[in-house]
Each structure stands twice: as C-alpha cells, then as structure tokens.
Design an enzyme around this catalytic site. Structure first.
Site, mmCIF file in Angstrom:
data_model
loop_
_atom_site.group_PDB
_atom_site.id
_atom_site.type_symbol
_atom_site.label_atom_id
_atom_site.label_comp_id
_atom_site.label_asym_id
_atom_site.label_seq_id
_atom_site.Cartn_x
_atom_site.Cartn_y
_atom_site.Cartn_z
ATOM 1 N N GLU A 111 -0.589 4.805 -0.665
ATOM 2 C CA GLU A 111 -1.253 5.870 -0.818
ATOM 3 C C GLU A 111 -0.250 7.259 -0.809
ATOM 4 O OE1 GLU A 111 -3.169 3.775 0.644
ATOM 5 O OE2 GLU A 111 -5.074 4.379 0.487
ATOM 6 N N TYR A 154 0.840 -1.213 -0.081
ATOM 7 C CA TYR A 154 -0.030 -0.149 0.102
ATOM 8 C C TYR A 154 0.844 1.086 0.159
ATOM 9 C CZ TYR A 154 -4.948 -0.854 0.224
ATOM 10 O OH TYR A 154 -6.398 -1.336 -0.153
ATOM 11 N N ARG A 181 -2.308 -2.817 -18.422
ATOM 12 C CA ARG A 181 -3.489 -2.133 -18.439
ATOM 13 C C ARG A 181 -3.393 -0.886 -17.357
ATOM 14 N NH1 ARG A 181 -6.658 -4.865 -21.611
ATOM 15 N NH2 ARG A 181 -8.175 -2.964 -21.498
ATOM 16 N N ASP A 191 -6.797 13.536 -25.089
ATOM 17 C CA ASP A 191 -6.759 12.306 -24.613
ATOM 18 C C ASP A 191 -6.210 11.415 -25.810
ATOM 19 O OD1 ASP A 191 -7.317 9.649 -24.078
ATOM 20 O OD2 ASP A 191 -9.345 9.767 -23.294
ATOM 21 N N LYS A 245 -2.401 0.364 -24.964
ATOM 22 C CA LYS A 245 -2.835 0.202 -26.184
ATOM 23 C C LYS A 245 -1.416 0.110 -27.165
ATOM 24 C CE LYS A 245 -7.360 2.089 -25.667
ATOM 25 N NZ LYS A 245 -7.547 2.792 -24.489
HETATM 26 N N1 DSN Z 1 -12.271 0.759 -25.014
HETATM 27 C C1 DSN Z 1 -11.357 1.509 -25.507
HETATM 28 C C2 DSN Z 1 -11.234 1.382 -27.130
HETATM 29 O O1 DSN Z 1 -11.501 0.330 -27.616
HETATM 30 O O2 DSN Z 1 -11.031 2.274 -27.928
HETATM 31 C C3 DSN Z 1 -11.668 2.887 -25.290
HETATM 32 O O3 DSN Z 1 -11.396 3.089 -23.884
#
Ligand code: DSN
Length: 416
Positions: A56, A54, A235, A200, A229
């Site tokens: 924080e 932990y 993640r 974003d 991504k």
């Molecule tokens: N779920 C994601 C996507 O597939 O673009 C975005 O958060």
C-alpha cells in the site's frame, strides 16, 4: 506450452478445467472486441512471487517494509506507460476499469455532482452513469447519444446538452463505438462550461499507443484505460493525468478506492507496455484496423447493417434485425460453431438489454493469432453461413470443424 507440473499433481480437477479452457481458446475464433491473447512473457510475469507482497502506498512511500524491489517494478511500469501515451503522470495500481473510473470521479467530484457521459445503449459503458452502476447511483449523470441518422457522436449535440446542463465533468469514452474522436473539440466544449474532461480509452488504448488513433492524454485532464484489451496486457487498468492532478488521482486510488496493489499484475503491465513500445506492436495494430475494415466491408456486401456504416478502429456493431434475429440469438448460434461474440445494444434499441438487436465484433484477438485480411473474409463467410443455416445442426457442426481447422493453423502465443 506451459507445463503446470505442480498444479496438475496437486489439484487435478482444477487443472483439467484450465486445460479445457486452453483448448477452447485454441480451437475457437475470438471476436469479442474487448478480449485478446497475452504473450508468454506477460503470462509468466503474472505467475510470480510478486503476488506475495503487500505494498500500500507508492514508490518510496509505502505502508509496509520490504518494498525496495516492488518500487522498481512499479516505477518501470509507470515510465513505460508515460512514454507510450506521452503522459505527465500515471497511476498503474487500478485493479480494473470500473475501479479506475470510480477513482477518477472520486478525485475530481463530490457525490451528487453532475457528469455528462455517453448512454450505454449508444456505445457507452456501465460506469459512465448507468442507473444500476455505482456511477449512476452516486453522481447526477446526464447523457448524450449518437446522432440518429449518422450513428456518430456529434460534438455540436454534446455542446448543446453541456451548455444546458453545465456538468462538472464531461466523459468521452465507449465500449461499442467504432469511430475516431476529435478530443480537442470535446475539450473546447468542457472549457466553455468549466467542466473537467475525462476520456475512457479502455477499448482503443492499444491503437492510440501505436499512434494509429488520436491520443486524448495530452489534451484531456484525465484518462483511464484497462490494460487487457487492445493493449494486450494483464487484466487491470491505469489512470493518466496532468501533473497538476497527480496527487488527487493517487489519493483517490489509494487510500480512496483500493488497498494493496496487485504487484504481479503491475509487473505484467510493465511487460505489456514494453511490448507495445516495440515497432512490431505498431504493425500489429495496423493489421487489427485493416482486419476490422475488411470485416465491415464483407458484412455490408452480405447485406448486414453496420452502425455508423463502418469502422475506424478495431470493432464494429452489426444490427442483426436485417437477418431476422436478435443479438442474443446470433451470439448463441455462433457459440455453437466456436465463434465467440458479444451481443450489443444498438442506438435507440427497440429490444431489451438481455436480447438486444446487435452484435459487437472485434479483430484484436484474431490479429494476435496472425490472421490477416483473407482469414477475416473467411470468418465473415463462416458467420454468415452459420446464421443462414441456424436450424441445421449438421451444417453447424461442419462449420465448427472448419473453424477448428482454421484455428489450428494459427496457434495462440502461449501455445507455441
Ligand atoms: N466488458 C468490457 C467490454 O466488453 O467492452 C467493458 O468493460
């Protein structure tokens, strides 16, 4: 290949499910634009004792003892992220994209404040003001779209809305938009109306980190991204901002939005950022973009309609109406042959969100496997063949076999 020696003995049922998913990933073609395959090193970092802690607070200012090592891990992730994006300040604690965006709004705005963001069905994201999402419930969102004729975001159209609506924040970001952005143009609009700028970059972060797309970090007030991504990390998410906003961003993440950070994930973020700083990552990103361009050209040659006519990044949105099916039907047909895609709305979609007209295709995952232009062309052929033969189960099962054979030549990084 990972051994799972303890898991398989202690919990064989769960182990079998993990093996099944491992096989599915190995044998199928992944074209979901937001997905990727992590390296063994990223995966290993996630499975460490750092999950026990932990912590924080922030490095040197924690609310729990025993954080001297965690401090070093978090600082390492921050420093690497700063270098990747030329960021003044980075917070690596956000658990995922939506909580990161919630923290950004909380850091700069009051509930009820007006924000201008891209419509979901034009390629935006739920957390950019959709009424069913916290963002649309808590803030007064007004939305811009893409130009009806070009499929592109037109800064002049955004400016007109901004001048009329006078938002306190301008959000530029997307989940299903395939074009480059001139961030300075949006900063100029925001300056004209006195709005904060928020980018974003969840989808294109890897492309920006590699220097292959424009970087909003030195231009905008604040930028969020997920890390799983095109960045090919675990993640999770992070927020980057100008130093003058550092305190308010950190306060919004903790204690505003979250409690204890996930330290094992922060370690894996550090590993992924380290990988992205290497020259090989730039080559990887260039290949993602080449594959996406070839994919768009091949679809066009086969009579498919691409929103905005092509792609500058890793994804493309295809209107399936010209083939007499909707996006959901296409997703289901392709699932049968082992090709994963995500249905997608198209701008001003005549169909409902559960059965939208489009499909979003992305090349980050196939590129991680080592697939290049010739494999991408083959994949489009297989997709087209599956759609043409959608009523023929035998033909579909032959295509599935072809998909598997192709995949076997390109093992996942964690299967090698
Ligand atoms: N779920 C994601 C996507 O597939 O673009 C975005 O958060």
């Amino acid at each position: 290949m990972l051994s799972y020696e303890n898991l398989s003995g202690q919990d064989p049922e769960l182990y079998q499910l993990i093996k099944k998913e491992e096989e599915r990933q190995a044998d199928e073609i992944e074209l979901i634009a937001s997905e990727n395959y992590v390296s063994k090193a990223v995966l290993e970092a996630m499975g460490t004792v750092l999950t026990n802690k932990y912590s924080e607070g922030y490095a040197g200012k924690r609310y729990y003892g025993g954080n001297r090592v965690i401090d070093e891990v978090e600082i390492m992730a921050i420093e690497r992220a700063k270098k990747l994006f030329s960021a003044e300040h980075v917070n690596v604690q956000p658990l995922s994209g939506s909580p990161a965006n919630a923290a950004v709004y909380m850091a700069f705005l009051q509930p009820g404040d007006k924000i201008l963001g891209l419509k979901l069905d034009h390629g935006g994201h739920l957390s950019h003001g959709h009424p069913v999402n916290f963002s649309g419930m808590l803030y007064d969102f007004v939305q811009y779209g893409v130009n009806e004729k070009t499929g592109l975001i037109d800064p002049e159209e955004v400016r007109e809305i901004a001048l009329k609506e006078k938002p306190k924040m301008l959000v530029v970001g997307f989940s299903a938009y395939s074009r480059e952005v001139d961030w300075q143009k949006f900063q100029d609009i925001a300056d004209e109306v006195g709005a904060y700028t928020f980018a974003d970059i969840a989808h294109v972060a890897g492309l920006i980190a590699a220097g292959e797309m424009n970087n909003p970090v030195p231009v905008f007030d604040v930028v969020s991204t997920t890390t799983h991504k095109t960045l090919r990390g675990p993640r999770g998410a992070m927020i980057m901002c100008k130093e003058k906003y550092a305190k308010q961003i950190d306060k919004a993440v903790f204690p505003g939005m979250q409690g204890g950070p996930h330290d094992h994930i922060i370690a894996a973020k550090a590993v992924a950022f380290g990988e992205a700083l290497r020259p090989e990552f730039k080559e990887y990103v260039k290949q993602i973009m080449k594959n996406a361009k070839v994919m768009a050209e091949e679809f066009i040659a086969k009579g498919y309609k691409i929103i905005s006519g092509g792609t500058d990044n890793h994804l493309l949105v295809v209107d399936m109406a010209t083939k007499g099916i909707n996006g959901r039907e296409a997703e289901e047909i392709l699932d049968k042959v082992g090709i994963s895609v995500s249905r997608s709305t198209i701008p001003n979609d005549p169909n409902p969100p559960m059965k939208p007209s489009g499909v979003r295709f992305g090349t980050p995952a196939i590129t991680t496997r080592g697939m290049k232009e010739s494999e991408t062309k083959k994949i489009v052929e297989l997709i087209d063949k599956a759609i043409k033969n959608r009523g023929d189960e035998e033909a579909l099962s032959k295509i599935k076999q072809e998909v598997k054979e192709m995949c076997n030549k390109f093992p996942l990084p964690t299967s090698k």
